[in-house]
Design an enzyme around this catalytic site. Structure first.
Site, short mmCIF file in Angstrom:
data_model
loop_
_atom_site.label_atom_id
_atom_site.label_comp_id
_atom_site.label_asym_id
_atom_site.label_seq_id
_atom_site.Cartn_x
_atom_site.Cartn_y
_atom_site.Cartn_z
N GLY A 154 41.89 46.13 29.06
CA GLY A 154 42.80 45.05 29.50
C GLY A 154 43.98 45.89 28.68
N GLY A 182 43.71 43.76 24.82
CA GLY A 182 42.29 44.01 24.14
C GLY A 182 42.44 45.26 23.97
CE1 TYR A 234 46.52 32.87 32.08
CE2 TYR A 234 48.70 32.68 31.76
CZ TYR A 234 47.42 33.26 32.02
OH TYR A 234 46.96 34.87 30.67
CE LYS A 275 44.59 32.50 28.88
NZ LYS A 275 43.42 33.22 27.88
#
Length: 363
Positions: A15, A18, A138, A142
């Site tokens: 990603g 990442g 979302y 998180k």
């Protein structure tokens, strides 16, 4: 204490952030950095994740994998955003703890903060008032992930740190017109609008062939392409963008975020951030630049860089999202890290990357 041959698992290693984290670790001399593609390991599958940890036994974990998207995607696919992110976090963080992983860095998002949070937003603003509705599922996922890390530290003595990046952009970004974030979406839209203004349908076909949108095929005529791009507000003489252009946003180069993540993993412990209060809260760390600009100013910077000669129009019938969410970055500064890439330079770098790397739909 990690050594250069410690096994470090980067979840989400392909990603945006990442991949930058993996490169950063390797540049620092770490020789045993591992990752798995979605085809190799489905992080939504608890059995598969447990078997992976059984086999690999990593010494440290960076959880950068997540189900992400912009305002449109967050609004349309609310169940996907909360379910998939909760599942990924439960599986990876849970198996890290069950397998004795002592060091883990979890990447959250500054959308965890209330819509009306004080500005710049300090870490202590968490859970003090309602969230922004458009990305609430979302954000809740998180928050759960960071609280899982914090709670494992308090109960079991692990060293799991949550970092909250601001809006990220950089090499490997998602440029899909239907589900990308604001900055890469603007770059691609502005690029396509410039090509329309020049009548370069050959280059538009090349672009749409690499990153297809609904309705486009190899047989699409020039008129078909005009109609398809118009759905996204892209015209030869103008670009129509969502909202009013007035919200303020902060943007961080993804490779700076990677450097901050690795800095935290190597140099920061839970004891450094938990404070002295008997009620330990808000041990996460904001990562950003501490600088902001209006979305309209961002569009103007991208327009200048891309060279689109047309007009920018704003569609105020579409949502703006949170009006402002600037990070208070005093904590990360006190822990020894500062950003290095300024936004104007970052936009130029990312546009060059888009033109030279020619990203395909797999990114």
């Amino acid at each position: 204490m990690l050594t250069k041959d410690s096994k470090i698992y980067v979840a989400g290693h392909r990603g945006l952030v990442g991949s930058a984290i993996k490169r950063n670790l390797e540049k620092r001399g770490f020789t045993n950095v591992i990752g798995r593609t979605h085809a190799e390991l489905d992080l939504l599958d608890p059995v598969a994740v447990r078997e992976f940890f059984d086999r690999e036994r990593p010494d440290a974990v960076v959880l950068a994998a997540a189900h992400v998207g912009g305002i449109m995607a967050n609004s349309r696919y609310r169940a996907d955003f909360i379910y998939q992110n909760l599942q990924i976090q439960q599986n990876v963080i849970g198996e890290a703890w069950r397998h004795g992983v002592k060091k883990l860095v979890f990447l959250g998002s500054t959308c965890i903060y209330p819509r009306e949070a004080p500005q710049p937003i300090p870490e202590d603003a968490l859970l003090t008032s309602p969230l922004e509705y458009t990305n609430e599922p979302y954000a809740i996922a998180k928050i759960a992930g960071m609280k899982l890390c914090e709670s494992l530290n308090l109960q079991y003595g692990t060293d799991y740190i949550a970092v909250m990046p601001t809006n990220l952009y950089g090499p490997g970004d998602n440029f899909h017109l239907e589900n990308s974030h604001v900055l890469p979406a603007m770059i691609r839209k502005m690029h396509l609008a410039r090509l329309l203004s020049e009548g370069r349908y050959d280059l538009i076909r090349e672009d749409l062939g690499r990153l297809p949108v609904t309705g486009y095929t190899a047989d699409s005529t020039d008129a078909d392409i005009d109609a398809i791009l118009a759905r996204f507000g892209i015209y030869a003489d103008r670009l129509e963008l969502w909202g009013t252009g007035t919200p303020l946003r902060e943007f961080l180069w993804s490779e700076d975020m990677a450097d901050a993540t690795v800095h935290v993993m190597l140099n920061v412990s839970f004891n450094d951030v938990k404070g002295d209060s008997p009620e330990v809260r808000n041990t996460h760390i904001n990562i950003g630049t501490g600088k902001e600009l209006h979305i309209a100013e961002l569009a103007a910077l991208i327009k200048d860089e891309v060279g689109f000669p047309g007009e920018i129009r704003w569609d105020a019938t579409k949502p703006d999202g949170t009006m402002r969410k600037l990070c208070d970055v005093s904590k990360i500064h006190s822990l020894g890290w500062h950003h290095t890439v300024e936004l104007k330079d970052g936009i130029a770098r990312l546009y060059r990357w888009y033109l030279t790397e020619k990203p395909g739909h797999c990114r």
